[in-house]
Design an enzyme around this catalytic site. Structure first.
Site, PDB file in Angstrom:
ATOM      1  N   ALA A  14       2.685  40.352 -13.656  1.00 23.25           N
ATOM      2  CA  ALA A  14       2.483  39.304 -14.756  1.00 23.25           C
ATOM      3  C   ALA A  14       2.768  37.929 -14.127  1.00 23.25           C
ATOM      4  O   ALA A  14       3.428  37.845 -12.911  1.00 23.25           O
ATOM      5  CB  ALA A  14       3.698  39.718 -15.900  1.00 23.25           C
ATOM      6  N   CYS A  15       2.541  36.793 -14.747  1.00 18.59           N
ATOM      7  CA  CYS A  15       2.836  35.418 -14.315  1.00 18.59           C
ATOM      8  C   CYS A  15       4.368  35.404 -13.887  1.00 18.59           C
ATOM      9  O   CYS A  15       5.298  35.792 -14.518  1.00 18.59           O
ATOM     10  CB  CYS A  15       2.605  34.628 -15.544  1.00 18.59           C
ATOM     11  SG  CYS A  15       3.014  32.915 -14.999  1.00 18.59           S
ATOM     12  N   PRO A  16       4.681  34.751 -12.681  1.00 24.31           N
ATOM     13  CA  PRO A  16       3.687  33.744 -12.216  1.00 24.31           C
ATOM     14  C   PRO A  16       3.119  34.551 -10.695  1.00 24.31           C
ATOM     15  O   PRO A  16       2.562  34.121  -9.988  1.00 24.31           O
ATOM     16  CB  PRO A  16       4.665  32.744 -11.766  1.00 24.31           C
ATOM     17  CG  PRO A  16       5.887  33.340 -11.354  1.00 24.31           C
ATOM     18  CD  PRO A  16       5.888  34.601 -12.543  1.00 24.31           C
ATOM     19  N   ASP A  41      -3.444  41.244 -16.191  1.00 19.28           N
ATOM     20  CA  ASP A  41      -2.554  40.390 -17.040  1.00 19.28           C
ATOM     21  C   ASP A  41      -3.690  39.253 -17.783  1.00 19.28           C
ATOM     22  O   ASP A  41      -4.496  38.811 -17.108  1.00 19.28           O
ATOM     23  CB  ASP A  41      -1.689  39.501 -16.356  1.00 19.28           C
ATOM     24  CG  ASP A  41      -0.922  38.332 -17.246  1.00 19.28           C
ATOM     25  OD1 ASP A  41      -0.990  38.548 -18.257  1.00 19.28           O
ATOM     26  OD2 ASP A  41      -0.168  37.585 -16.430  1.00 19.28           O
ATOM     27  N   ARG A 154       3.123  28.335 -15.220  1.00 18.37           N
ATOM     28  CA  ARG A 154       1.975  27.785 -16.008  1.00 18.37           C
ATOM     29  C   ARG A 154       2.205  26.354 -16.844  1.00 18.37           C
ATOM     30  O   ARG A 154       1.633  25.560 -17.054  1.00 18.37           O
ATOM     31  CB  ARG A 154       1.587  28.780 -17.259  1.00 18.37           C
ATOM     32  CG  ARG A 154       0.936  30.049 -17.001  1.00 18.37           C
ATOM     33  CD  ARG A 154       0.564  30.907 -17.926  1.00 18.37           C
ATOM     34  NE  ARG A 154       1.602  31.608 -18.459  1.00 18.37           N
ATOM     35  CZ  ARG A 154       1.666  32.431 -19.348  1.00 18.37           C
ATOM     36  NH1 ARG A 154       0.972  32.705 -20.034  1.00 18.37           N
ATOM     37  NH2 ARG A 154       2.891  33.317 -19.557  1.00 18.37           N
TER      38      ARG A 154
END
Length: 186
Positions: A14-16, A41, A154
């Site tokens: 998952a982010c990042p 994701d 993000r």
């Protein structure tokens, strides 16, 4: 079909992390080479598009096979964009104090709609990262804006995009909603 020179497995991350690993791998490639990033994701499409645009690399396309997203990016030539000036960060603790004060700061949440609907800070403005470039005119370029996402990556990308559009007072909230312990709405 695009032929990739290298493949990066970012499935289940998952982010990042997909962006962090993509950046590291792109640093190893030569100009013109293509990287395929395989991810699960759903937010990775908007993340990689925005990251490529802000770093001067070329986002080519995404193909979907089942639940796997195959993202294709081409490394830019020797004339990469000049180094992007940093967006100032604010710690989550300092940000929480601002939110709880009477100041009522302008907060922009750039997470995907599904993430936002699960939990968000009351009173935030929601514009997903993929829409920031087109919808930033809904915000005041001279106002101080705190940009938040899940982890801070993000939101930094969104702030860089907005800075190029003339926004002057952008602050990235790090680490973001992942560790937020203040008031939320669902």
């Amino acid at each position: 079909m695009i032929k990739a020179d290298f493949m990066l497995d970012a499935k289940g991350l998952a982010c990042p992390i997909p962006i962090v690993r993509t950046k590291k791998k792109m640093d190893e490639l030569k100009a013109g080479q293509v990287l395929e990033v395989q991810a699960t994701d759903k937010g990775s499409t908007a993340d990689l598009q925005a990251w490529a645009k802000n770093t001067g690399h070329k986002y080519l396309e995404t193909k979907i096979e089942g639940n796997i997203l195959h993202h294709f990016l081409r490394k830019d030539g020797d004339h990469l964009l000049e180094e992007i000036s940093a967006i100032p960060n604010i710690s989550l603790e300092a940000f929480r104090k601002k939110v709880e004060s009477r100041e009522q700061p302008c907060i922009l949440d750039v997470r995907e709609t599904e993430e936002y609907e699960q939990a968000h800070i009351p009173g935030v403005i929601h514009i997903p990262l993929s829409e920031v470039e087109k919808r930033s005119n809904e915000l005041n370029k001279d106002e101080e804006i705190y940009v938040i996402c899940h982890s801070g990556k993000r939101s930094e990308t969104a702030a860089q995009t907005m800075k190029k559009q003339g926004f002057k007072k952008l602050i990235n909230v790090v680490p973001g909603m992942r560790d937020w312990r203040g008031e939320i709405e669902q």
